[in-house]
Design a protein around this motif. Structure first.
Motif, PDB file in Angstrom:
ATOM      1  N   PHE A 161       4.159   4.612 -18.121  1.00  0.00           N
ATOM      2  CA  PHE A 161       2.933   3.822 -17.956  1.00  0.00           C
ATOM      3  C   PHE A 161       3.222   2.512 -17.232  1.00  0.00           C
ATOM      4  CE2 PHE A 161       2.110   6.466 -21.676  1.00  0.00           C
ATOM      5  CZ  PHE A 161       0.858   6.977 -21.386  1.00  0.00           C
ATOM      6  N   ALA A 162       4.248   1.788 -17.698  1.00  0.00           N
ATOM      7  CA  ALA A 162       4.540   0.480 -17.116  1.00  0.00           C
ATOM      8  C   ALA A 162       4.987   0.596 -15.663  1.00  0.00           C
ATOM      9  CB  ALA A 162       5.614  -0.224 -17.953  1.00  0.00           C
ATOM     10  N   ALA A 163       5.890   1.542 -15.370  1.00  0.00           N
ATOM     11  CA  ALA A 163       6.408   1.662 -14.008  1.00  0.00           C
ATOM     12  C   ALA A 163       5.324   2.127 -13.042  1.00  0.00           C
ATOM     13  CB  ALA A 163       7.595   2.632 -13.990  1.00  0.00           C
ATOM     14  N   LEU A 164       4.567   3.140 -13.432  1.00  0.00           N
ATOM     15  CA  LEU A 164       3.539   3.678 -12.534  1.00  0.00           C
ATOM     16  C   LEU A 164       2.447   2.660 -12.262  1.00  0.00           C
ATOM     17  CD1 LEU A 164       2.343   6.085 -10.984  1.00  0.00           C
ATOM     18  CD2 LEU A 164       1.228   6.782 -13.110  1.00  0.00           C
ATOM     19  N   PHE A 165       1.871   2.101 -13.322  1.00  0.00           N
ATOM     20  CA  PHE A 165       0.759   1.167 -13.135  1.00  0.00           C
ATOM     21  C   PHE A 165       1.216  -0.150 -12.512  1.00  0.00           C
ATOM     22  CE2 PHE A 165      -1.535   3.356 -16.863  1.00  0.00           C
ATOM     23  CZ  PHE A 165      -2.029   4.311 -16.003  1.00  0.00           C
ATOM     24  N   GLY A 166       2.400  -0.651 -12.901  1.00  0.00           N
ATOM     25  CA  GLY A 166       2.864  -1.915 -12.355  1.00  0.00           C
ATOM     26  C   GLY A 166       3.152  -1.838 -10.866  1.00  0.00           C
ATOM     27  N   ILE A 167       3.834  -0.783 -10.436  1.00  0.00           N
ATOM     28  CA  ILE A 167       4.149  -0.648  -9.009  1.00  0.00           C
ATOM     29  C   ILE A 167       2.887  -0.360  -8.195  1.00  0.00           C
ATOM     30  CG2 ILE A 167       5.398   0.772  -7.341  1.00  0.00           C
ATOM     31  CD1 ILE A 167       7.606   1.086  -9.393  1.00  0.00           C
ATOM     32  N   MET A 168       2.003   0.484  -8.724  1.00  0.00           N
ATOM     33  CA  MET A 168       0.760   0.763  -8.003  1.00  0.00           C
ATOM     34  C   MET A 168      -0.095  -0.483  -7.845  1.00  0.00           C
ATOM     35  SD  MET A 168      -0.427   4.465  -9.543  1.00  0.00           S
ATOM     36  CE  MET A 168      -2.032   4.287  -8.760  1.00  0.00           C
ATOM     37  N   GLY A 220       0.848  -3.658  -7.764  1.00  0.00           N
ATOM     38  CA  GLY A 220       1.424  -4.599  -6.816  1.00  0.00           C
ATOM     39  C   GLY A 220       1.455  -4.079  -5.388  1.00  0.00           C
ATOM     40  N   TYR A 221       1.552  -2.776  -5.212  1.00  0.00           N
ATOM     41  CA  TYR A 221       1.676  -2.212  -3.864  1.00  0.00           C
ATOM     42  C   TYR A 221       0.322  -2.049  -3.173  1.00  0.00           C
ATOM     43  CZ  TYR A 221       2.889   0.976  -0.078  1.00  0.00           C
ATOM     44  OH  TYR A 221       3.032   1.563   1.148  1.00  0.00           O
ATOM     45  N   PHE A 222      -0.631  -1.450  -3.889  1.00  0.00           N
ATOM     46  CA  PHE A 222      -1.927  -1.164  -3.255  1.00  0.00           C
ATOM     47  C   PHE A 222      -2.851  -2.378  -3.239  1.00  0.00           C
ATOM     48  CE2 PHE A 222      -0.661   3.166  -4.604  1.00  0.00           C
ATOM     49  CZ  PHE A 222      -0.704   3.774  -3.363  1.00  0.00           C
ATOM     50  N   ARG A 223      -2.743  -3.232  -4.257  1.00  0.00           N
ATOM     51  CA  ARG A 223      -3.622  -4.397  -4.412  1.00  0.00           C
ATOM     52  C   ARG A 223      -5.093  -3.944  -4.385  1.00  0.00           C
ATOM     53  NH1 ARG A 223      -1.311  -9.132  -0.570  1.00  0.00           N
ATOM     54  NH2 ARG A 223      -2.031  -7.675   1.022  1.00  0.00           N
ATOM     55  N   GLY A 224      -5.990  -4.808  -4.032  1.00  0.00           N
ATOM     56  CA  GLY A 224      -7.396  -4.425  -3.924  1.00  0.00           C
ATOM     57  C   GLY A 224      -7.979  -3.937  -5.249  1.00  0.00           C
ATOM     58  N   ASP A 264      -7.169  -4.511  -9.346  1.00  0.00           N
ATOM     59  CA  ASP A 264      -8.197  -5.018 -10.263  1.00  0.00           C
ATOM     60  C   ASP A 264      -8.393  -4.080 -11.451  1.00  0.00           C
ATOM     61  OD1 ASP A 264      -8.556  -7.156  -8.574  1.00  0.00           O
ATOM     62  OD2 ASP A 264     -10.249  -6.255  -7.499  1.00  0.00           O
ATOM     63  N   ALA A 265      -8.423  -2.786 -11.183  1.00  0.00           N
ATOM     64  CA  ALA A 265      -8.637  -1.820 -12.265  1.00  0.00           C
ATOM     65  C   ALA A 265      -7.475  -1.836 -13.259  1.00  0.00           C
ATOM     66  CB  ALA A 265      -8.835  -0.421 -11.685  1.00  0.00           C
ATOM     67  N   ILE A 266      -6.251  -1.862 -12.741  1.00  0.00           N
ATOM     68  CA  ILE A 266      -5.081  -1.857 -13.635  1.00  0.00           C
ATOM     69  C   ILE A 266      -4.988  -3.171 -14.398  1.00  0.00           C
ATOM     70  CG2 ILE A 266      -2.569  -1.763 -13.697  1.00  0.00           C
ATOM     71  CD1 ILE A 266      -2.692   0.181 -11.346  1.00  0.00           C
ATOM     72  N   GLN A 267      -5.296  -4.295 -13.729  1.00  0.00           N
ATOM     73  CA  GLN A 267      -5.292  -5.574 -14.430  1.00  0.00           C
ATOM     74  C   GLN A 267      -6.337  -5.588 -15.534  1.00  0.00           C
ATOM     75  OE1 GLN A 267      -4.539  -9.516 -12.552  1.00  0.00           O
ATOM     76  NE2 GLN A 267      -4.878  -8.415 -10.644  1.00  0.00           N
ATOM     77  N   TYR A 268      -7.506  -5.040 -15.258  1.00  0.00           N
ATOM     78  CA  TYR A 268      -8.553  -4.981 -16.285  1.00  0.00           C
ATOM     79  C   TYR A 268      -8.094  -4.132 -17.465  1.00  0.00           C
ATOM     80  CZ  TYR A 268     -13.038  -4.027 -18.512  1.00  0.00           C
ATOM     81  OH  TYR A 268     -14.057  -3.906 -19.430  1.00  0.00           O
ATOM     82  N   LEU A 285       5.722  -5.276 -19.549  1.00  0.00           N
ATOM     83  CA  LEU A 285       6.561  -4.785 -18.453  1.00  0.00           C
ATOM     84  C   LEU A 285       5.723  -4.497 -17.217  1.00  0.00           C
ATOM     85  CD1 LEU A 285       9.251  -3.842 -17.332  1.00  0.00           C
ATOM     86  CD2 LEU A 285       8.880  -1.622 -18.423  1.00  0.00           C
ATOM     87  N   CYS A 286       4.522  -4.018 -17.411  1.00  0.00           N
ATOM     88  CA  CYS A 286       3.639  -3.746 -16.269  1.00  0.00           C
ATOM     89  C   CYS A 286       3.354  -5.029 -15.493  1.00  0.00           C
ATOM     90  CB  CYS A 286       2.343  -3.113 -16.771  1.00  0.00           C
ATOM     91  SG  CYS A 286       1.184  -2.644 -15.466  1.00  0.00           S
ATOM     92  N   ARG A 287       3.120  -6.132 -16.186  1.00  0.00           N
ATOM     93  CA  ARG A 287       2.881  -7.416 -15.509  1.00  0.00           C
ATOM     94  C   ARG A 287       4.092  -7.825 -14.674  1.00  0.00           C
ATOM     95  NH1 ARG A 287       0.457  -9.140 -20.575  1.00  0.00           N
ATOM     96  NH2 ARG A 287      -1.785  -9.411 -20.339  1.00  0.00           N
ATOM     97  N   LEU A 288       5.290  -7.682 -15.260  1.00  0.00           N
ATOM     98  CA  LEU A 288       6.499  -8.068 -14.531  1.00  0.00           C
ATOM     99  C   LEU A 288       6.684  -7.223 -13.277  1.00  0.00           C
ATOM    100  CD1 LEU A 288       8.989  -8.520 -17.523  1.00  0.00           C
ATOM    101  CD2 LEU A 288       7.897 -10.311 -16.183  1.00  0.00           C
TER     102      LEU A 288
END
Length: 466
Positions: A260-267, A269-273, A277-281, A339-342
């Motif tokens: 969860f942390a690796a997939l959502f965190g990298i996505m 930071g990479y895709f942004r937009g 926003d969805a992952i941050q929410y 970890l996702c935030r980092l």
């Protein structure tokens, strides 16, 4: 066969985790940039001492993760009649500790029960007294001989541990010495600490563990060295059985959290937009809810489901293991946000570097860039977080079991030991040994994990490298 293997669900996951660690070790050995940080860890004496202690805990936990059923006595081998009781290798090895159950509480190394009982005398009278234990010190005809007997057995165990340590050290020196070096010269070099790896510290720590283990094992055959609990079970054996629970909580929860942390965190930071926003929410909302409330609600739902479907579990240990597995899943789902935030912040920085821009200009796909370029460069953050979170998860299990929403009450864990001992702290005289034993074993695991984690953090964090 004299036994039938009956692995639990967590046993299978532990074996898969060991296979993954072995595969990563082989992969890292073939890549110099991965070997360099681990060599730096191996040069730190405190980290190697902590690693030796961790390996001792892991060995006990692995022994407790091999479950089987023994064949019934007198049964026809062709019919394969096996017992309904599921034992682990640790249960089988420690059969004297497991089967020697007293009536109730007894203090460490005690010869008599902790509370008075009604004892019928030979003349028919009934007296209230502290009766002799059935097993603890039963080999002594005179209670006054206890001190001399303990000292004699400590001496025997110490000599045996010294002989074992010297034999192991001799075998090590035989392979460690140079081609033109004698055993005595290699021993002198080991004592001086003249090697990049602190073998002197490693062997000193191993010698202390062998000494303590030999004395504990030998004395536990004749005494309850950590006392007994309310139902008369040996506290030292319960503490050993609790090691597996702590290791499972610390490792499997991390294994569940990482995807969860690796997939959502990298996505993010990479895709942004809108992806960011969805992952941050998602992780902001999840972080806003108290984690204990989520865990309590999930455990209560799980308890209702297990109560309504008892046919799913053929043994008590399978039921307890099912709850342990779901507790790991719940803790993993609720603890991936930090970890996702980092990883999101690090990926935001990496996506702007030149080689990422060049890969995108050359037509590399997003999946290739994230897997081949971004993931290896954030691996140090993942590894540091994993080793630092391990001790926190071990302590979390103790806290959750203390408040009644942790592992199953029938499963041995340090949290359950503390929970069962808390009501006895108010009695007079105080029953302190269950709490003390759980504290000592938990302290040893958490302290060694923290010391090793600090070395890993210093080695893998680019800002800490010299």
């Amino acid at each position: 066969m004299p036994f039938l293997l009956d692995p639990l669900k967590t046993d299978v996951l532990i074996y898969l985790l060991l296979a993954a660690i072995a595969g990563f070790a082989v992969y890292a050995a073939r890549h110099e940039h991965l070997c360099v940080p681990w060599r730096q860890v191996a040069r730190r004496p405190m980290a190697m001492a902590a690693l030796v202690i961790l390996l001792a805990y892991v060995a006990i936990g692995l022994m407790d993760s091999v479950h089987f059923r023994l064949r019934l006595d007198g049964s026809n081998p062709a019919e394969h009649g096996y017992s309904n009781e599921v034992l682990s290798l640790l249960d089988y090895v420690a059969t004297p500790l497991r089967t020697r159950v007293e009536t109730t509480y007894s203090a460490p190394f005690a010869l008599r029960a902790f509370t008075k009982e009604t004892v019928e005398q030979a003349d028919g009278r009934s007296l209230r007294e502290y009766p002799r234990l059935k097993y603890g010190g039963a080999h002594l005809p005179d209670p006054g001989e206890r001190g001399a007997d303990i000292a004699r057995r400590v001496g025997v165990a110490t000599l045996a541990s010294a002989a074992l340590w010297l034999a192991m050290a001799a075998v090590f020196l035989l392979f460690w010495r140079g081609r033109t070096e004698s055993m005595m010269q290699a021993a002198r070099r080991l004592v001086r600490g003249d090697s990049p790896v602190p073998w002197r510290t490693i062997w000193t720590t191993a010698g202390i563990l062998i000494f303590l283990g030999a004395n504990a094992v030998y004395l536990s055959l004749y005494y309850h060295i950590a006392g007994t609990d309310q139902v008369g079970q040996d506290v030292f054996f319960e503490s050993l059985k609790s090691i597996r629970t702590g290791l499972v909580i610390g490792t499997l929860t991390t294994l569940i959290m990482l995807p969860f942390a690796a997939l959502f965190g990298i996505m993010a930071g990479y895709f942004r937009g809108w992806v960011d926003d969805a992952i941050q929410y998602l992780y902001t909302t999840l972080s806003s809810i108290p984690g204990v409330l989520l865990i309590v609600a999930a455990i209560l739902i799980l308890q209702v489901s297990m109560t309504n479907h008892p046919e799913r579990f053929d043994t008590t240990i399978a039921r307890a293991d099912y709850r342990l597995l779901w507790l790991c899943i719940i803790l993993g789902i609720t603890s991936w946000t930090s970890l996702c935030r980092l990883l999101r912040g690090e990926t935001l920085k990496l996506r702007e570097v030149d080689y990422i821009q060049a890969s995108r200009a050359l037509g590399a796909s997003h999946a290739t860039i994230m897997l081949r370029h971004i993931l290896p460069n954030v691996m140090h953050i993942i590894l540091i977080t994993v080793v630092l979170d391990f001790s926190g998860l071990v302590l979390a299990e103790a806290v959750l079991s203390y408040v009644g929403v942790g592992v199953d009450p029938t499963m041995n864990s340090w949290g359950n030991m503390i929970n069962s001992a808390r009501m006895e702290m108010a009695r007079e005289p105080i029953v302190w040994w269950s709490l003390a034993s759980a504290f000592v074993f938990m302290f040893g695991l958490v302290l060694s994990a923290n010391l090793f984690a600090d070395a890993v953090r210093d080695a893998f964090d680019p800002r800490m490298r010299k």
